[in-house]
Scaffold this active site. Structure first.
Site, PDB file in Angstrom:
ATOM      1  N   PRO A 121      -4.339  -6.765  -6.085  1.00  0.00           N
ATOM      2  CA  PRO A 121      -4.796  -5.524  -5.171  1.00  0.00           C
ATOM      3  C   PRO A 121      -4.464  -5.320  -4.350  1.00  0.00           C
ATOM      4  O   PRO A 121      -4.947  -5.370  -2.485  1.00  0.00           O
ATOM      5  CB  PRO A 121      -6.514  -6.644  -4.981  1.00  0.00           C
ATOM      6  N   CYS A 122      -3.672  -4.703  -4.679  1.00  0.00           N
ATOM      7  CA  CYS A 122      -2.932  -3.249  -3.304  1.00  0.00           C
ATOM      8  C   CYS A 122      -3.708  -2.393  -2.699  1.00  0.00           C
ATOM      9  O   CYS A 122      -3.738  -2.370  -1.388  1.00  0.00           O
ATOM     10  CB  CYS A 122      -1.424  -2.966  -4.212  1.00  0.00           C
ATOM     11  N   HIS A 123      -4.625  -1.943  -3.680  1.00  0.00           N
ATOM     12  CA  HIS A 123      -5.342  -1.391  -3.075  1.00  0.00           C
ATOM     13  C   HIS A 123      -6.257  -1.842  -1.510  1.00  0.00           C
ATOM     14  O   HIS A 123      -7.063  -1.489  -0.506  1.00  0.00           O
ATOM     15  CB  HIS A 123      -7.114  -1.129  -4.184  1.00  0.00           C
TER      16      HIS A 123
END
Length: 162
Positions: A121-123
């Site tokens: 989850p880079c978001h």
């Protein structure tokens, strides 16, 4: 490796799988991607992604194939997986956690090179002051994913199940 595309609230989203792991994800349709998952693991990957986008899944159980990248990038990607659902860290906080406090920009580069966005989850990594900056899928998608997780996390806390 097999690519499958699924419709999601953020548009078409493609996932690459082999017999027992996710190999990559991409925003949009990858050339040659199938519209329906094959048997086995690709079905599982598509099912988990659909459940995530529907707000029904808060933690992926999908194994991810060891991604290629520098030692620093792999450390950042590992740290991303430790950010809880509905949570956020700044680029600077991630840089400190991986042992290089001055590397906030390098964390941004590692986020951009994340081969498995959404599942890794880079978001959940944001700028100082929770400012929405930098996202390979576009800021509208980043905003949607963060708002989805915040809403689901809030609803779960109201129900006492989170």
């Amino acid at each position: 490796m097999r690519w499958t595309v699924l419709d999601s609230p953020i548009g078409e989203f493609s996932v690459a799988t082999d017999d027992d792991s996710v190999r990559g994800t991409r925003f949009g349709r990858v050339a040659g991607a199938a519209d329906e998952p094959g048997d086995g693991f690709s079905r599982r990957a598509v099912a988990e992604l659909r459940a995530y986008f529907a707000g029904e899944l808060t933690e992926f159980s999908l194994p991810v194939a060891a991604p290629r990248g520098s030692d620093f990038e792999r450390a950042v990607w590992r740290e991303m997986t430790r950010i809880p659902y509905g949570g956020m860290l700044t680029y600077g906080e991630v840089a400190r956690r991986v042992g290089d406090p001055g590397a906030a920009r390098a964390v941004g580069v590692a986020c951009n090179r994340n081969p498995v966005p959404v599942i890794v989850p880079c978001h959940r990594i944001v700028g100082a002051g929770a400012k929405l900056v930098g996202f390979g899928g576009g800021l509208d998608r980043k905003r949607f994913l963060l708002e989805l997780e915040a809403r689901v996390d809030f609803e779960r806390s109201l129900l006492g199940s989170g």
